[in-house]
Every structure is written in structure tokens, then in C-alpha cells.
Design an enzyme around this catalytic site. Structure first.
Site, PDB file in Angstrom:
ATOM      1  N   ARG A 370       0.815  -1.214   0.000  1.00 40.95           N
ATOM      2  CA  ARG A 370       0.000   0.000   0.000  1.00 40.95           C
ATOM      3  C   ARG A 370       0.849   1.264   0.000  1.00 40.95           C
ATOM      4  O   ARG A 370       0.323   2.363  -0.007  1.00 40.95           O
ATOM      5  CB  ARG A 370      -0.949  -0.013   1.203  1.00 40.95           C
ATOM      6  CG  ARG A 370      -1.925  -1.185   1.122  1.00 40.95           C
ATOM      7  CD  ARG A 370      -3.044  -1.127   2.143  1.00 40.95           C
ATOM      8  NE  ARG A 370      -3.856  -2.324   2.007  1.00 40.95           N
ATOM      9  CZ  ARG A 370      -3.791  -3.375   2.801  1.00 40.95           C
ATOM     10  NH1 ARG A 370      -2.937  -3.382   3.794  1.00 40.95           N
ATOM     11  NH2 ARG A 370      -4.565  -4.424   2.612  1.00 40.95           N
ATOM     12  N   VAL A 371       2.172   1.107   0.034  1.00 39.49           N
ATOM     13  CA  VAL A 371       3.065   2.252  -0.140  1.00 39.49           C
ATOM     14  C   VAL A 371       3.455   2.367  -1.607  1.00 39.49           C
ATOM     15  O   VAL A 371       3.524   3.455  -2.172  1.00 39.49           O
ATOM     16  CB  VAL A 371       4.308   2.113   0.761  1.00 39.49           C
ATOM     17  CG1 VAL A 371       5.310   3.215   0.483  1.00 39.49           C
ATOM     18  CG2 VAL A 371       3.897   2.143   2.225  1.00 39.49           C
TER      19      VAL A 371
END
Length: 508
Positions: A370-371
């Protein structure tokens, strides 16, 4: 100067002793003493400590300690942190007035310890500079910095498709024997040149598995910058429960000193089971799958401590790689879904890919960061940008071809290119790759220089191209390391070297 006689020296000494004795006022120090009511596996019920606080450390006979877990009106449920065989009902216990803490400091690097800080490697006592409580509040939101610096694992499929940043929490999950620990160990091995300290926390593991992991770290020289915190399957459940919290406090000491730290929890399935066992023994109400209602909280408060601090607080970071074991590929079970919702992405290892020999067996379709690209070098982000889409497209088409459908030329090209991607993303255990090598390999892959190489010669072709990396001009190397975007000249120079390295593998 006159010589002083022995009598004068003795008189002076006795006079000083008399003065001290006369000035001393004895004081009574109250101590709270309790009594053991019952003892069972891993827990004890104690009465007679009215002032005890939640999670306070309690001393039992034989230098065994326990943590006050259930603080009721008439008795206290205590989680024992040692063997209970010599304890009996009626034995006296004593308050310590402090919570559980652990030794921290530079002296722990290279050591194998248990969660209480006791050495397990036979190298003598652990030298520490201070002690920190194992349960500490996580950094406030205003003290956190965005995750933007990559944590290179050295594993091509992860660095390219599921990048991890310093301060991120990336879950590794999969069935038994699919290579979860291998990914974590390889990531630790790759931190040698990146000035990242590592903490490996083995939670309720077999002694042979822990010994193997420590042996690999020693053999590769990784113990110089690693602390190993160990609980084995035969240890009391209380020790297993506190292990990840102790390891995190050790890691936080280095983070607060401005260092970058990686911590591996191997694995939190055993941690959840130990907590369930303690909760049921202490008669806490069971919920789903007999886990207590706060099972989510024990993991969330642990993983919230992983972060990237602001520069004014030292700029240190703590990156967490928790490991979870699934059963029959069921990632929607209770504990896996809890951890997926807490972390910033997951790396899912598929037993089907493992059986096919695709190692590491990362299922790209079910894995996510999710980064994302924010934690990649600019050049890496550019060469890896379309790779996940191309690989996913290939997997869909490959599944479709199993029905025996006739393929047009374009579809055949996509499938052949996808097979080269899969072959190139394979990687043997304990052999992490430098970033420069990965960028060159992916650039050649994007330019489809591998598409004409026979599949059975892909390993040789990759080795040939890696040997040619030394021929890349120094200014291009510096450009790539400086997190700058690829220029046309950089791209041209690298592809020219790649073509020369791969020309021997083209079909005649």
C-alpha cells in the site's frame, strides 16, 4: 611530614563509623506479600496483593517472575514467565513495583537472547546500557514522517512488484513450508550494505528451525548487525506472549537513536495461540475460534510501533515484517484478516507455485504494497512500472490457454514474454541481488531482449548479464544510485551492454 601511627588510623576510622552510625535513622519499608492460591500450566492465581497494578511484575520463589494479567477484587491472575513445577499453593509472592522491562543497547548486537534478556548463545552475560519497558506507547501521528526511503530486500519479485519502504509494515503469509522465513532471512542478509540493523524474533519455533536461521545469519556475516530474540515451542506461553514486545523495545532503542531498523516476527500465529491459551486458562470469555475479544488489539498495538520518525526526532525508522501461517490457503481466516487490516500490504506465498518450483513462490495477484512506488528508487520505479500488469496479464492468458484455445500471434508473444518474466523473477535462497543488477535485468526484460532466449537457458543468460554490469560507465552507476530518473543516454548505454551480453544466447 610525621608518620601516622596505626593506632591513630584505627581511632580515626572508628570515630567515622560512630558518626555514621549515630546519624543513621532506620526506616521501615513496607512490602506487600501475597500467597499463591492455585498454580497451573503457565499461570498462577494469587491473593493478598491489594495495591498491585495491571501488568506489574510479581516475584515468585526461585527467581521466577510473572505479570499481573487479571486484577480482580479478591485475587490476581498472573502469567508466569518461567517454569512452574517448583511452585506450590501457599508459597509467598512479592510485588516489584515495576512493569516488565528488557535490556537494550549496542551490546545486544550479535547475541541470541530470550525475551527476558538472558543469553542463549553461551557467550556470557549480556552487556546493556539501559532497560526499557516491553509495552510502550506507539509514536504519535504528528511525530511520524511519510514512508519514502526503500528497504531493499534483494529479492527481485518483491523489490520490483511489492516494494517495501523503511517504516512500513508488510505482512508475509502462506501455508507451512512455502518459504516465508526464507524471505525474511534473505531480507536481513541484504541489509549489510544499507546500514540497517535487524531484530529477528522467533516466536514459539522449533529449536532446529531457529538454529538453522541463526547458522545462516552467522555464516553470511549478518549477526554483526542482528539481534535474535528466541522462544521455543517448549517454553511457557507467557514467554511466547511477551517475545515480540521485548524484541520491539530492543528495536525501538536503535530507532530512537536515529538508526534504521528491520524487525521480523516469526510468526504471529504462535503468538496468537499463546495468548489464547493464557486467556482461556485465566477464564477470559472466548469468542470466535476461542480467541479472546482483544486478540486484534494485542497485534495492532504491537505493529503500530513500527514507523518512520521525523528528522527532528532523529529520523530513525522501524520496519516490521510480521509472518502469519495460513491453513489450506485460507487467507480469510480470523488471524490473517486481522493482520491484513493492520498492516500496509501483504506478500502471499502460494503452495501451488512452490510445488511448481517457482521460487520465491510469491503470488503476485494476491500480494500488494500500500506504499507502492513511493518507496522505490526513481530508476527502479521506471523499469518496474509496467511489470506487474504484464505479469498478471500473462497469468490470465496462460490459464486461458489450458483449454486448448487457438492463439493469435500477439497473444503468443505476450505469453512468451510472460514466461521470461517468471523465469527471471526466480531466485535461489540466500542470494539477494544488488539494486544495480536488478535495474539492469528489468531494463533488458522491458526491452524484450530476453524474449528470444530459450527458456532452458534463462539462468545462464541472467548470469551473463549480471557479469556485464561491471562494464556500465561509472557516471551511469552514480546516476542510478543517486535516486535520479533514467536518461535516454543511461538507457542506451545499459541496453547496449545488455545486447552484447545476451547475443550468445540468441537462437542461430
Amino acid at each position: 611530614m610525621e608518620a601516622t601511627s596505626l593506632k591513630d588510623i584505627l581511632d580515626r576510622a572508628f570515630n567515622e563509623i560512630s558518626e555514621v552510625r549515630e546519624s543513621f535513622t532506620p526506616r521501615l519499608t513496607p512490602r506487600e506479600i501475597g500467597t499463591i492460591k492455585t498454580v497451573s500450566t503457565g499461570i498462577a492465581n494469587v491473593s493478598g496483593l491489594p495495591g498491585v497494578g495491571f501488568e506489574e511484575l510479581i516475584k515468585f520463589p526461585g527467581d521466577v517472575f510473572g505479570i499481573a494479567f487479571n486484577v480482580d477484587e479478591d485475587e490476581i491472575g498472573v502469567v508466569l514467565l518461567g517454569e512452574h513445577y517448583h511452585l506450590n499453593a501457599g508459597d509467598q509472592v512479592e510485588r516489584t513495583g515495576r512493569v516488565m522491562d528488557v535490556a537494550v543497547g549496542e551490546g545486544l548486537l550479535g547475541r541470541v537472547i530470550d525475551p527476558l534478556g538472558r543469553p542463549l548463545d553461551g557467550k556470557g552475560p549480556v552487556i546493556s546500557s539501559k532497560r526499557l519497558p516491553i509495552e510502550r506507547p506507539s509514536p504519535a501521528i504528528v511525530n511520524r514522517s511519510p514512508v519514502s526511503v526503500p528497504l531493499q530486500t534483494g529479492i527481485k519479485v518483491i523489490d520490483a512488484l511489492i516494494p517495501i519502504g523503511r517504516g512500513q509494515r508488510e505482512l508475509i503469509l502462506g501455508d507451512r513450508q512455502t518459504g516465508k522465513t526464507s524471505i525474511a532471512i534473505d531480507t536481513i542478509l541484504n541489509q549489510r550494505d544499507y546500514n540497517v540493523l535487524c531484530v529477528y524474533c522467533a516466536i514459539g519455533q522449533r529449536a532446529s528451525a531457529v538454529a538453522r536461521a541463526v547458522a545462516i545469519l552467522r555464516e553470511k556475516g549478518a549477526m554483526d548487525y542482528t539481534v535474535v530474540v528466541v522462544t521455543e515451542g517448549s517454553d511457557p506461553p507467557g514467554l511466547t506472549y511477551i517475545a515480540p514486545y521485548s524484541a520491539t523495545s530492543i528495536a525501538e532503542y536503535f530507532m530512537e537513536a536515529g538508526r534504521d531498523v528491520l524487525i521480523v516476527y516469526d510468526d504471529l500465529t504462535n503468538h496468537a495461540r499463546a495468548y489464547r491459551e493464557l486467556s482461556l486458562l485465566l477464564r477470559r470469555p472466548p469468542g470466535r475460534e476461542a480467541y479472546p475479544g482483544d486478540i486484534f488489539y494485542i497485534h495492532s498495538r504491537l505493529l503500530e510501533r513500527a514507523t518512520h520518525l521525523l528528522e527532528k526526532l532523529g529520523g530513525g525508522s522501524l520496519t516490521a515484517l510480521p509472518i502469519i501461517e495460513t491453513e489450506a490457503q485460507n487467507i480469510s481466516a480470523y488471524i490473517p484478516t486481522n493482520l491484513i487490516s493492520i498492516t500496509d500490504g501483504q506478500i502471499y506465498l502460494s503452495p501451488s507455485l512452490f510445488e511448481l518450483g517457482v521460487l520465491p513462490a510469491v503470488d503476485v495477484g494476491k500480494s500488494v504494497s500500500r506504499v507502492g512506488g513511493k518507496a522505490q528508487l526513481a530508476a527502479y520505479r521506471e523499469v518496474a512500472g509496467y511489470l506487474k500488469l504484464a505479469y498478471s496479464q500473462f497469468e490470465e492468458l496462460e490459464a486461458f490457454t489450458r483449454f486448448g484455445a487457438r492463439l493469435d500471434e500477439n497473444t503468443r508473444r505476450i505469453i512468451e514474454h510472460g514466461r521470461r518474466i517468471r523465469a527471471l523473477l526466480k531466485q535461489p535462497e540466500s542470494s539477494p541481488l544488488p539494486v544495480l543488477d536488478q535495474i539492469v535485468l528489468l531494463l533488458a526484460l522491458n526491452a524484450k531482449l530476453f524474449d528470444s532466449v530459450p527458456l532452458d537457458r534463462m539462468e545462464e543468460a541472467e548470469a551473463s548479464l549480471r557479469r556485464a554490469v561491471v562494464d556500465i560507465p561509472a557516471e551511469v552507476r552514480e546516476h542510478l544510485k543517486a535516486d535520479a530518473e533514467l536518461t535516454d543516454n543511461d538507457r542506451k548505454a545499459i541496453l547496449e551492454i545488455a545486447r552484447k551480453a545476451l547475443e550468445h544466447f540468441q537462437p542461430s
